[in-house]
Design a protein around this motif. Structure first.
Motif: not given
Ligand code: ADP
Ligand code: NA
Length: 308
Positions: A163-170
């Protein structure tokens, strides 16, 4: 199932208005302590929906740590992989709620941000991953740890639900090791650099992310439901849209966490992507009709009684 993630004590105060710079607000409501953190919320969602779950994380030696652990144990979650951190305080979120629905939130991540520095804990998590049905991750712990655990699970052929939360670049390399990426519209927009304002935008963005090598991409669309893009039997990208039932909204806190937990439960049980998406949308729609983060998460029986 194994969840590795954050535990926070939410400290909630209702205020007549959000305080201005330098303002002291008297006459605010009394303090409410509510167990939260995305890792903990998702673990509780999974347990309520009927799957076995272990959570790995860190809390401080303060009383909040103890309360956070007890809340998880009361939900039948295995907390054997939670370490008491001697140096950092338990994670806390200070939340001011104004009558107009606006809020101000300050998170002191504390012990959560030390997940990954303790080699002995990491080794135990690696061992747990290798025997887990799936690994569930969010981004309230260090990104380096998320990258490492994803690669360990991928090497062991254990599905990762991220779950990409809270949004951060991966990095792309990490995203390509993920089985199911779950994001909301804001997160999808930040990750892709595209606007995501409609179901059609979400379908396009999810398809692009899938074409970049993420096995399945799910974008949640609030009251509009969710969309999933995966590969069909013939190897082609295939999108599935599930509308949300119309509900009376009481509290959207942890709707996304409920969605992720429900999707993880359904997929690891062998439900089809269509069925799993429907279950996740129904469970999270029921969540928004109830107050509280962990306390508002529905059981499997409640979801079935409401929508099946
Ligand atoms: P987040 O809480 O992470 O911002 P969303 O707002 O997209 O994520 O909500 C997650 C899921 O919760 C949605 O996909 C939907 O199934 C359910 N949901 C959220 N808001 C509503 C609503 N107003 N009515 C029905 N379902 C909702
Ligand atoms: Na939202």
């Amino acid at each position: 199932m194994l969840v590795v993630g954050s535990l926070n004590m939410d400290q909630v105060v209702r205020v007549p208005h959000l305080p201005a710079l330098g303002e002291t607000l008297l006459g605010a409501g009394s303090l409410k302590l509510v167990p939260g953190g995305k890792g903990a919320n998702q673990a509780v969602a999974i347990a309520r929906l009927g799957a076995e779950v272990t959570i790995a994380g860190r809390v401080g030696t303060d009383p909040f740590g103890d309360r956070l652990l007890k809340a998880l144990q009361a939900a039948q979650i295995d907390t054997g992989q939670i370490v008491l951190d001697e140096q950092e305080a338990s994670g806390v979120a200070f939340i001011f709620l104004a009558p107009d629905g606006n809020n101000s939130i300050v998170v002191a991540a504390g012990a959560n941000m030390r997940l990954g520095q303790d080699q002995a804990q990491l080794e135990r998590i690696f061992a747990e991953i290798r025997t887990a049905k799936a690994l569930v991750l969010q981004l309230e712990i260090p990104l380096e740890t998320v990258k490492l655990l994803t690669s360990v699970a991928h090497e062991a052929h254990i599905p990762v639900i991220l779950n990409l939360a809270p949004a951060q670049p991966l990095p792309q390399a990490t995203l390509q090791q993920v089985s199911v990426l779950v994001l909301n519209e804001t997160e999808a927009s930040l990750l892709s650099g595209q606007r995501v304002d409609s179901t059609e935008d979400a379908r396009i963005v999810a398809t692009v992310l899938h074409e970049h090598g993420i096995a399945s991409v799910v974008i949640t669309l609030g009251a509009r439901g969710a969309i999933l893009v995966t590969t069909d039997e013939s190897g082609k990208p295939h999108s599935i849209y599930q509308e949300a039932p119309k509900v009376k909204v009481v509290d959207t806190t942890a709707a996304g966490d409920c969605f992720v937990g429900a999707l993880a439960v359904a997929l690891t049980e062998g439900q089809t992507p269509e069925e799993a998406l429907r279950f996740a949308v129904y469970a999270s729609a029921l969540k928004v009709t109830r107050f509280g983060a962990q306390s508002g998460l529905p059981t499997r029986e409640e979801v079935i009684a409401a929508y099946y």
